[in-house]
Scaffold this active site. Structure first.
Site, mmCIF file in Angstrom:
data_model
loop_
_atom_site.group_PDB
_atom_site.id
_atom_site.type_symbol
_atom_site.label_atom_id
_atom_site.label_comp_id
_atom_site.label_asym_id
_atom_site.label_seq_id
_atom_site.Cartn_x
_atom_site.Cartn_y
_atom_site.Cartn_z
ATOM 1 C CG ASP A 69 -0.294 -0.516 2.486
ATOM 2 O OD1 ASP A 69 0.895 -0.209 2.711
ATOM 3 O OD2 ASP A 69 -0.962 -1.225 3.255
ATOM 4 C CG ASN A 141 -8.711 -1.701 12.469
ATOM 5 O OD1 ASN A 141 -7.770 -2.327 11.965
ATOM 6 N ND2 ASN A 141 -9.205 -0.599 11.922
ATOM 7 C CG HIS A 143 -5.735 -2.452 9.194
ATOM 8 N ND1 HIS A 143 -5.733 -1.344 10.018
ATOM 9 C CD2 HIS A 143 -4.424 -2.685 8.921
ATOM 10 C CE1 HIS A 143 -4.490 -0.948 10.210
ATOM 11 N NE2 HIS A 143 -3.681 -1.747 9.566
ATOM 12 C CD GLU A 148 -8.579 1.006 8.217
ATOM 13 O OE1 GLU A 148 -8.728 0.129 9.083
ATOM 14 O OE2 GLU A 148 -7.755 1.934 8.329
#
Length: 262
Positions: A69, A141, A143, A148
């Site tokens: 990314d 979380n 991801h 996400e």
């Protein structure tokens, strides 16, 4: 899915490095393609790969590197842009040639240009013959990359908004939280699943809940890393703290012991 639990972060990194090298040794083409994650989780793994190079056990001179990314909106050469991060943390450590490092172009100015950059990145990965081994971390979380919670399980490289939690977590790399970009270009979950081997490394108790949800919870877009369950060759390397929430720990340890000696 193979789950390996080590006593501490260094041992987890060494096991992850061994899984990476094993996967690259079975690369599909003449030039191996290694998928590269950023963040703190894989740093020990990269150092372990660097030691393997120094000891003559590995050589990345002919390897292509493919980033997971990139932030949107940082100018070229920004020290926290992921091209610069990977040049520092991977290329200079393992001897990967900078010209063999591919990173999505998040510096372009508008949505149409970003969407073209995402399509170009998918085409670049395909032209290399696909990723042989993809290194991964996991967000608190759940991801994976910058996918996400709520990301489509079959998604491809695209523009994504970063969650408030991810921006807070990444603020340590910037002067302040407001300086963290709001958007990114990220490989999609479907793109990640195309890699022939996935190697995830996670350490510390701050990752324990996410690891447990990803490995032992349902396959769900609410926990993007749960797609690891769907891949035929996933190796997960953890330290004791990151493994603390696993219900099936005894089974993982028994499986890692291998077949009994005859």
């Amino acid at each position: 899915m193979e789950v390996l639990v080590a006593p501490g972060p260094e041992q987890a990194a060494e096991r992850a490095a061994a899984a990476v090298l094993d996967g690259l040794a079975r690369a599909a083409g003449p030039a191996p393609v290694l998928g590269l994650a950023t963040g703190s989780s894989p740093l020990g793994l990269y150092r372990a790969l660097g030691r393997a190079v120094a000891q003559g056990r590995a050589d990345f001179a002919d390897t292509h590197g493919v980033a997971l990314d990139e932030y949107v909106g940082l100018p070229p050469g920004h020290p926290e842009g992921y091209r610069q991060v990977l040049l520092r943390e991977v290329c200079s450590v393992v001897g990967l040639a900078p010209e063999r490092l591919a990173v999505p172009d998040g510096s372009v100015a508008d949505l149409d240009a970003l969407e073209r950059a995402a399509a170009d990145y998918e085409a670049r990965i395909a032209a290399l013959g696909g990723v042989d081994v993809q290194i991964l971390g996991i967000g608190a979380n759940g991801h994976l990359g910058f996918n996400e919670p709520g990301s489509a399980l079959a998604s491809r490289t695209r523009v994504k908004r970063l969650s408030a939690r991810t921006r807070r977590d990444n603020a340590r790399f910037f002067p302040g939280a407001d300086d963290v970009p709001t958007h990114c270009l990220t490989q999609g979950l479907g793109t990640i699943l195309d890699a022939r081997r996935l190697v995830l490394v996670a350490t510390g108790d701050g990752k324990a809940d996410a690891v447990a949800a990803a490995l032992e919870g349902p396959l769900t877009a609410s926990v993007p890393a749960s797609v690891l369950q769907w891949h035929p060759d996933t190796v997960v390397c953890l330290d004791e703290d990151a493994a603390a929430g696993l219900r099936n720990r005894q089974y993982y340890d028994d499986s890692a012991a291998g077949l009994p000696e005859s």
